[in-house]
Design a protein around this motif. Structure first.
Motif, PDB file in Angstrom:
ATOM      1  N   LEU A 185      12.067 -83.516 -45.960  1.00  0.00           N
ATOM      2  CA  LEU A 185      12.242 -83.988 -44.591  1.00  0.00           C
ATOM      3  C   LEU A 185      12.184 -82.818 -43.610  1.00  0.00           C
ATOM      4  O   LEU A 185      11.560 -82.910 -42.548  1.00  0.00           O
ATOM      5  CB  LEU A 185      13.572 -84.731 -44.454  1.00  0.00           C
ATOM      6  N   LEU A 186      12.813 -81.701 -43.983  1.00  0.00           N
ATOM      7  CA  LEU A 186      12.836 -80.541 -43.101  1.00  0.00           C
ATOM      8  C   LEU A 186      11.441 -79.955 -42.905  1.00  0.00           C
ATOM      9  O   LEU A 186      11.084 -79.525 -41.799  1.00  0.00           O
ATOM     10  CB  LEU A 186      13.790 -79.475 -43.650  1.00  0.00           C
ATOM     11  N   ILE A 187      10.651 -79.932 -43.966  1.00  0.00           N
ATOM     12  CA  ILE A 187       9.307 -79.369 -43.808  1.00  0.00           C
ATOM     13  C   ILE A 187       8.417 -80.317 -43.013  1.00  0.00           C
ATOM     14  O   ILE A 187       7.519 -79.882 -42.289  1.00  0.00           O
ATOM     15  CB  ILE A 187       8.692 -79.028 -45.186  1.00  0.00           C
ATOM     16  N   LEU A 188       8.677 -81.627 -43.119  1.00  0.00           N
ATOM     17  CA  LEU A 188       7.946 -82.580 -42.280  1.00  0.00           C
ATOM     18  C   LEU A 188       8.307 -82.380 -40.810  1.00  0.00           C
ATOM     19  O   LEU A 188       7.450 -82.486 -39.928  1.00  0.00           O
ATOM     20  CB  LEU A 188       8.244 -84.014 -42.718  1.00  0.00           C
ATOM     21  N   VAL A 189       9.585 -82.075 -40.552  1.00  0.00           N
ATOM     22  CA  VAL A 189      10.006 -81.770 -39.188  1.00  0.00           C
ATOM     23  C   VAL A 189       9.311 -80.506 -38.700  1.00  0.00           C
ATOM     24  O   VAL A 189       8.851 -80.425 -37.554  1.00  0.00           O
ATOM     25  CB  VAL A 189      11.544 -81.603 -39.119  1.00  0.00           C
ATOM     26  N   GLN A 190       9.204 -79.517 -39.578  1.00  0.00           N
ATOM     27  CA  GLN A 190       8.527 -78.271 -39.222  1.00  0.00           C
ATOM     28  C   GLN A 190       7.059 -78.521 -38.876  1.00  0.00           C
ATOM     29  O   GLN A 190       6.542 -77.988 -37.884  1.00  0.00           O
ATOM     30  CB  GLN A 190       8.639 -77.269 -40.363  1.00  0.00           C
ATOM     31  N   VAL A 191       6.380 -79.316 -39.686  1.00  0.00           N
ATOM     32  CA  VAL A 191       4.983 -79.658 -39.432  1.00  0.00           C
ATOM     33  C   VAL A 191       4.853 -80.391 -38.105  1.00  0.00           C
ATOM     34  O   VAL A 191       3.960 -80.108 -37.294  1.00  0.00           O
ATOM     35  CB  VAL A 191       4.419 -80.507 -40.590  1.00  0.00           C
ATOM     36  N   PHE A 192       5.744 -81.349 -37.870  1.00  0.00           N
ATOM     37  CA  PHE A 192       5.712 -82.122 -36.627  1.00  0.00           C
ATOM     38  C   PHE A 192       5.892 -81.216 -35.413  1.00  0.00           C
ATOM     39  O   PHE A 192       5.189 -81.352 -34.411  1.00  0.00           O
ATOM     40  CB  PHE A 192       6.803 -83.192 -36.651  1.00  0.00           C
ATOM     41  N   CYS A 193       6.839 -80.273 -35.502  1.00  0.00           N
ATOM     42  CA  CYS A 193       7.084 -79.362 -34.378  1.00  0.00           C
ATOM     43  C   CYS A 193       5.860 -78.506 -34.089  1.00  0.00           C
ATOM     44  O   CYS A 193       5.472 -78.327 -32.925  1.00  0.00           O
ATOM     45  CB  CYS A 193       8.284 -78.466 -34.694  1.00  0.00           C
ATOM     46  N   SER A 194       5.239 -77.973 -35.140  1.00  0.00           N
ATOM     47  CA  SER A 194       4.067 -77.122 -34.967  1.00  0.00           C
ATOM     48  C   SER A 194       2.921 -77.885 -34.312  1.00  0.00           C
ATOM     49  O   SER A 194       2.316 -77.418 -33.337  1.00  0.00           O
ATOM     50  CB  SER A 194       3.618 -76.575 -36.326  1.00  0.00           C
ATOM     51  N   CYS A 195       2.616 -79.061 -34.842  1.00  0.00           N
ATOM     52  CA  CYS A 195       1.474 -79.835 -34.337  1.00  0.00           C
ATOM     53  C   CYS A 195       1.720 -80.359 -32.934  1.00  0.00           C
ATOM     54  O   CYS A 195       0.829 -80.308 -32.071  1.00  0.00           O
ATOM     55  CB  CYS A 195       1.171 -80.991 -35.285  1.00  0.00           C
TER      56      CYS A 195
END
Length: 354
Positions: A185-195
């Motif tokens: 979940l945290l890495i999905l949040v990281q991806v979302f923030c970057s994009c």
């Protein structure tokens, strides 16, 4: 359709083609410069946090200098521009916060995942960028464009897999260990923030704050980013150590200063990229950087290149060919922005920030 016509669709002007190549060249150079300053145990003789802080301030300085140059070095014009466009400064708080969260989660997720798993999961950025582009610009990507993005994702994933080199996993972990956890979940949040931050920056440039000089937008972005970066480092207890005399002396050498300057230049060139081109093409440029960096590091440093790199290059090349059949067509910049930022055909700045 001829090759020349495909290139014209991808790169409407000679300036946009130059920016595409410069963007990749600078990012590849950054990877080579950083690799060249590593010790044999992959450590550094300088304070990396200090380098990050200096880089952000250099980006801010370069943005302000370019803006003042266009204003004939009149400080009053800078003050008036800041006051008149303070709303744009507030708008750039959004990507600044998103990038701040992204940077914090980098440390968290690298502790939870081995490097291979981490970079594999980050390749979701390609698809998420496509989704965010549709949402913010209200433009639906075609089936062919989505297929090219999926091919690109596959190529990036294959590049990160290691078929024959030494294991990169941590302490007995494999690439799939730990995926089904809170850290996913945290890495999905990281991806979302970057994009979201990247596409939102493009949106501000082309629509949200299109009437504001783009170098001034850059300055707003970096000023906001510095504030949140300093707060983050203070919370993590790393700020004071990064500003000591020994930390500053450690970066005061040509190789490290080249990293700072190159990275700052990347930020300036990225602003041209997103203004002249778009976030979708930026994902292709990033994938090509990955491939070229691997090959050049093999040639310069003798770092092994495995079969998966060759396969990945072939897949990424195929993805580019598919995308070239039907690229995203960028509308011309708003009249106010065009008047303030110059003519892209003549090579005058069409500036913007990463």
């Amino acid at each position: 359709m001829s090759l020349a016509q495909k290139l014209r669709d991808l790169f409407p002007t000679k300036w946009s083609l130059f920016i595409f190549i410069a963007y990749m060249a600078l990012f590849i150079n950054q990877g080579i410069l950083v690799t060249a300053t590593k010790n044999k145990d992959n450590s550094y003789d300088y304070n990396t946090v200090t380098v990050v802080i200096l880089t952000e301030f250099t980006k801010l300085f370069m943005s302000l200098a370019l803006y003042l140059h266009k204003q004939k070095w009149q400080l009053s014009a800078l003050v008036e521009g800041i006051i008149a466009n303070r709303r744009a400064c507030l708008l750039y708080l959004v990507p600044a916060v998103l990038y701040c969260i992204y940077n914090m989660l980098t440390f968290v997720n690298l502790k939870a995942f081995d490097p291979t798993t981490y970079f594999l999961l980050l390749q979701l950025r390609v698809v998420v960028t496509g989704v965010m582009f549709q949402v913010l610009f209200k433009r639906r990507l075609s089936g062919r464009q989505w297929f090219s993005l999926l091919l690109l994702t596959l190529g990036c994933v294959i590049k990160q897999l290691n078929f024959g080199g030494p294991a990169s996993a941590q302490a007995g972990k494999t690439w799939h260990d730990g995926i089904f956890s809170i850290n996913l979940l945290l890495i999905l949040v990281q991806v979302f923030c970057s994009c979201t931050a990247g596409v939102y920056n493009e949106y501000l440039l082309k629509q949200g704050a299109a009437g504001v000089d783009v170098m001034l937008q850059n300055a707003f972005m970096y000023a906001d980013s510095i504030v949140f970066a300093v707060l983050t480092l203070a919370v993590r207890g790393e700020l004071s150590a990064a500003l000591t005399a020994s930390a500053l002396r450690s970066v005061a050498r040509p190789a490290v200063l080249m990293i700072v300057f190159n990275n700052a230049t990347v930020g300036i060139v990225t602003c041209y990229f997103l203004h002249s081109l778009d976030s979708i093409l930026k994902t292709f440029a990033s994938a090509l950087e990955l491939m070229f960096t691997a090959v050049l590091c093999w040639m310069i440093f003798g770092i092994p290149v495995y079969a998966n790199t060759a396969v990945a290059i072939a897949i990424v090349s195929a993805a580019i060919c598919v995308y070239a059949q039907q690229p995203v067509r960028n509308p011309p910049p708003a009249a106010g922005a065009a008047q303030k930022e110059g003519d892209s055909e003549s090579g005058q700045p069409l500036l913007r920030n990463a």
